[in-house]
Design a protein around this motif. Sequence first.
Motif, PDB file in Angstrom:
ATOM      1  N   THR A  49     -15.371  24.623  39.472  1.00  0.00           N
ATOM      2  CA  THR A  49     -14.593  24.617  38.242  1.00  0.00           C
ATOM      3  C   THR A  49     -15.358  25.310  37.139  1.00  0.00           C
ATOM      4  OG1 THR A  49     -13.531  22.542  38.847  1.00  0.00           O
ATOM      5  CG2 THR A  49     -13.461  23.154  36.525  1.00  0.00           C
ATOM      6  N   ASP A  50     -14.740  26.274  36.496  1.00  0.00           N
ATOM      7  CA  ASP A  50     -15.379  26.969  35.384  1.00  0.00           C
ATOM      8  C   ASP A  50     -15.329  26.112  34.136  1.00  0.00           C
ATOM      9  OD1 ASP A  50     -15.857  29.176  36.958  1.00  0.00           O
ATOM     10  OD2 ASP A  50     -13.919  30.092  36.474  1.00  0.00           O
ATOM     11  N   ARG A  51     -16.287  26.328  33.264  1.00  0.00           N
ATOM     12  CA  ARG A  51     -16.313  25.601  32.003  1.00  0.00           C
ATOM     13  C   ARG A  51     -15.235  26.139  31.075  1.00  0.00           C
ATOM     14  NH1 ARG A  51     -21.954  24.772  29.199  1.00  0.00           N
ATOM     15  NH2 ARG A  51     -22.088  23.452  31.027  1.00  0.00           N
ATOM     16  N   SER A  52     -14.549  25.243  30.386  1.00  0.00           N
ATOM     17  CA  SER A  52     -13.527  25.649  29.424  1.00  0.00           C
ATOM     18  C   SER A  52     -13.928  25.136  28.049  1.00  0.00           C
ATOM     19  CB  SER A  52     -12.162  25.065  29.819  1.00  0.00           C
ATOM     20  OG  SER A  52     -12.202  23.656  29.840  1.00  0.00           O
ATOM     21  N   PRO A  53     -13.348  25.677  26.980  1.00  0.00           N
ATOM     22  CA  PRO A  53     -13.705  25.230  25.635  1.00  0.00           C
ATOM     23  C   PRO A  53     -13.410  23.755  25.434  1.00  0.00           C
ATOM     24  CG  PRO A  53     -12.466  27.283  25.575  1.00  0.00           C
ATOM     25  CD  PRO A  53     -12.382  26.771  26.983  1.00  0.00           C
ATOM     26  N   ALA A  54     -14.097  23.156  24.493  1.00  0.00           N
ATOM     27  CA  ALA A  54     -13.881  21.747  24.205  1.00  0.00           C
ATOM     28  C   ALA A  54     -12.477  21.517  23.666  1.00  0.00           C
ATOM     29  CB  ALA A  54     -14.918  21.260  23.183  1.00  0.00           C
ATOM     30  N   GLU A  55     -11.899  20.389  24.069  1.00  0.00           N
ATOM     31  CA  GLU A  55     -10.585  19.997  23.562  1.00  0.00           C
ATOM     32  C   GLU A  55     -10.786  18.905  22.534  1.00  0.00           C
ATOM     33  OE1 GLU A  55      -6.374  17.996  25.075  1.00  0.00           O
ATOM     34  OE2 GLU A  55      -8.017  18.351  26.489  1.00  0.00           O
ATOM     35  N   VAL A  56     -10.364  19.155  21.314  1.00  0.00           N
ATOM     36  CA  VAL A  56     -10.574  18.224  20.221  1.00  0.00           C
ATOM     37  C   VAL A  56      -9.302  17.416  19.971  1.00  0.00           C
ATOM     38  CG1 VAL A  56     -11.134  17.979  17.775  1.00  0.00           C
ATOM     39  CG2 VAL A  56     -12.242  19.756  19.134  1.00  0.00           C
ATOM     40  N   LYS A  57      -9.439  16.094  20.021  1.00  0.00           N
ATOM     41  CA  LYS A  57      -8.339  15.199  19.676  1.00  0.00           C
ATOM     42  C   LYS A  57      -8.836  14.297  18.549  1.00  0.00           C
ATOM     43  CE  LYS A  57      -6.393  14.897  24.354  1.00  0.00           C
ATOM     44  NZ  LYS A  57      -6.034  13.968  25.453  1.00  0.00           N
ATOM     45  N   PRO A  58      -8.587  14.675  17.288  1.00  0.00           N
ATOM     46  CA  PRO A  58      -9.065  13.852  16.186  1.00  0.00           C
ATOM     47  C   PRO A  58      -8.667  12.388  16.335  1.00  0.00           C
ATOM     48  CG  PRO A  58      -8.235  15.931  15.359  1.00  0.00           C
ATOM     49  CD  PRO A  58      -7.886  15.881  16.815  1.00  0.00           C
ATOM     50  N   MET A  59      -7.492  12.120  16.926  1.00  0.00           N
ATOM     51  CA  MET A  59      -7.091  10.746  17.181  1.00  0.00           C
ATOM     52  C   MET A  59      -6.185  10.702  18.404  1.00  0.00           C
ATOM     53  SD  MET A  59      -7.541   7.634  16.254  1.00  0.00           S
ATOM     54  CE  MET A  59      -8.297   7.869  14.655  1.00  0.00           C
ATOM     55  N   GLU A  60      -6.680  10.088  19.471  1.00  0.00           N
ATOM     56  CA  GLU A  60      -5.874   9.883  20.667  1.00  0.00           C
ATOM     57  C   GLU A  60      -5.123   8.565  20.508  1.00  0.00           C
ATOM     58  OE1 GLU A  60      -6.782   9.945  25.408  1.00  0.00           O
ATOM     59  OE2 GLU A  60      -7.790   8.391  24.220  1.00  0.00           O
ATOM     60  N   VAL A  61      -3.806   8.605  20.700  1.00  0.00           N
ATOM     61  CA  VAL A  61      -2.978   7.409  20.580  1.00  0.00           C
ATOM     62  C   VAL A  61      -2.301   7.173  21.917  1.00  0.00           C
ATOM     63  CG1 VAL A  61      -1.095   6.291  19.347  1.00  0.00           C
ATOM     64  CG2 VAL A  61      -2.577   7.916  18.143  1.00  0.00           C
ATOM     65  N   GLU A  62      -2.426   5.968  22.446  1.00  0.00           N
ATOM     66  CA  GLU A  62      -1.837   5.678  23.740  1.00  0.00           C
ATOM     67  C   GLU A  62      -1.379   4.232  23.835  1.00  0.00           C
ATOM     68  OE1 GLU A  62      -4.787   6.401  26.710  1.00  0.00           O
ATOM     69  OE2 GLU A  62      -6.282   5.121  25.769  1.00  0.00           O
ATOM     70  N   ILE A  63      -0.371   4.033  24.697  1.00  0.00           N
ATOM     71  CA  ILE A  63       0.082   2.691  25.042  1.00  0.00           C
ATOM     72  C   ILE A  63      -0.833   2.163  26.134  1.00  0.00           C
ATOM     73  CG2 ILE A  63       2.026   1.298  25.836  1.00  0.00           C
ATOM     74  CD1 ILE A  63       2.509   2.830  23.232  1.00  0.00           C
ATOM     75  N   LYS A  64      -1.208   0.880  26.044  1.00  0.00           N
ATOM     76  CA  LYS A  64      -2.057   0.255  27.054  1.00  0.00           C
ATOM     77  C   LYS A  64      -1.481  -1.116  27.394  1.00  0.00           C
ATOM     78  CE  LYS A  64      -6.538   0.720  26.757  1.00  0.00           C
ATOM     79  NZ  LYS A  64      -6.853   1.633  27.879  1.00  0.00           N
ATOM     80  N   ILE A  65      -0.822  -1.185  28.552  1.00  0.00           N
ATOM     81  CA  ILE A  65      -0.162  -2.405  29.004  1.00  0.00           C
ATOM     82  C   ILE A  65      -0.883  -2.942  30.238  1.00  0.00           C
ATOM     83  CG2 ILE A  65       1.970  -3.417  29.897  1.00  0.00           C
ATOM     84  CD1 ILE A  65       2.207  -2.599  26.999  1.00  0.00           C
ATOM     85  N   ARG A  66      -1.229  -4.215  30.225  1.00  0.00           N
ATOM     86  CA  ARG A  66      -1.941  -4.833  31.333  1.00  0.00           C
ATOM     87  C   ARG A  66      -0.960  -5.479  32.316  1.00  0.00           C
ATOM     88  NH1 ARG A  66      -6.856  -6.311  30.794  1.00  0.00           N
ATOM     89  NH2 ARG A  66      -6.968  -4.163  30.090  1.00  0.00           N
ATOM     90  N   LEU A  67      -1.138  -5.179  33.594  1.00  0.00           N
ATOM     91  CA  LEU A  67      -0.364  -5.815  34.657  1.00  0.00           C
ATOM     92  C   LEU A  67      -1.208  -6.919  35.277  1.00  0.00           C
ATOM     93  CD1 LEU A  67       1.128  -2.599  36.319  1.00  0.00           C
ATOM     94  CD2 LEU A  67       2.238  -4.149  34.689  1.00  0.00           C
ATOM     95  N   PRO A  68      -0.579  -8.032  35.678  1.00  0.00           N
ATOM     96  CA  PRO A  68      -1.362  -9.210  36.079  1.00  0.00           C
ATOM     97  C   PRO A  68      -2.071  -9.096  37.418  1.00  0.00           C
ATOM     98  CG  PRO A  68       0.962  -9.641  36.382  1.00  0.00           C
ATOM     99  CD  PRO A  68       0.870  -8.322  35.655  1.00  0.00           C
ATOM    100  N   ASP A  69      -1.520  -8.310  38.357  1.00  0.00           N
ATOM    101  CA  ASP A  69      -2.111  -8.282  39.694  1.00  0.00           C
ATOM    102  C   ASP A  69      -1.616  -7.066  40.473  1.00  0.00           C
ATOM    103  OD1 ASP A  69       0.554  -8.961  40.428  1.00  0.00           O
ATOM    104  OD2 ASP A  69       0.057 -11.089  40.385  1.00  0.00           O
ATOM    105  N   ARG A  70      -2.085  -6.957  41.703  1.00  0.00           N
ATOM    106  CA  ARG A  70      -1.720  -5.821  42.547  1.00  0.00           C
ATOM    107  C   ARG A  70      -0.239  -5.810  42.875  1.00  0.00           C
ATOM    108  NH1 ARG A  70      -3.998  -0.922  44.649  1.00  0.00           N
ATOM    109  NH2 ARG A  70      -2.124  -0.064  45.583  1.00  0.00           N
ATOM    110  N   ALA A  71       0.360  -6.989  43.031  1.00  0.00           N
ATOM    111  CA  ALA A  71       1.789  -7.055  43.351  1.00  0.00           C
ATOM    112  C   ALA A  71       2.623  -6.431  42.244  1.00  0.00           C
ATOM    113  CB  ALA A  71       2.201  -8.503  43.593  1.00  0.00           C
TER     114      ALA A  71
END
Length: 257
Positions: A49-71
């Motif tokens: 893999t060749d090196r690519s320029p840095a990707e700047v994200k001044p603020m990453e916003v994401e949803i984070k939902i926890r699931l209780p188990d493998r099922a």
Amino acid sequence: FSEGVDADARLLHAVRASESLIGGAQISSPAGRSFLRSFAGGQAVNRGTDRSPAEVKPMEVEIKIRLPDRAAYDNVAAALGKEQGRTASHMQANYFFDGPDRELNSRRVVLRLRTYNGTEKATITLKGKQILENGIGRASEVEEAVDPAAAARYLAEPDTMLAEVPLIKTTAEKFGLTSLVCLGGFRNQRDCYSWEGHTLELDETDFEHGTLYEIECETEHPEALRDKLESFLASLGVSYSYSQTSKFANFINKTLL
């Protein structure tokens, strides 16, 4: 940023942005030694893999939902697979670094090296501690791709990143960082699915102290997407909760929150 802006200036701007975040997990290097012995050898990487320029994200916003188990995880994966199918699958190996005197963590900065599917890809990311509230995470972030061949060497000789990786060099100069130690890390199996115009990431994260299941999705409209995702999970009869902390904090503190 425009294409004409000097790369070092962009990186320095991102580093400064990360300092504004609050919080920070306590770090100690012994936590990572056993991980390096048992894990790094299985993640040896080579050229490709060749090196690519840095990707700047001044603020990453994401949803984070926890699931209780493998099922619950399997239930969601099956439903998403019927709709659009899986679009990508990555076994991620995540390693974390700091200075011997916690030069980064004391400024609420996290340094991560991540490999994808062993030899496929490698990235170095600098981010502020994630702030989580009601299932929405926010963190400043700057990421740079590195040659996968170099990743194994960085694990064995972390200090080489100070000279070879522009992002780390800039960070070291700003924070007075003269050496790096590896804190250890964890594996994460990430399967991606297309859903309602978004990319949902289903994570199965294996720590030495346990396993977590989580749904993540980057978005510019977190509240609306979170509500839509909750309705989708309710229609499947899948229980869920909001993630309480970042994967890094769970790793450092040996929690499953």
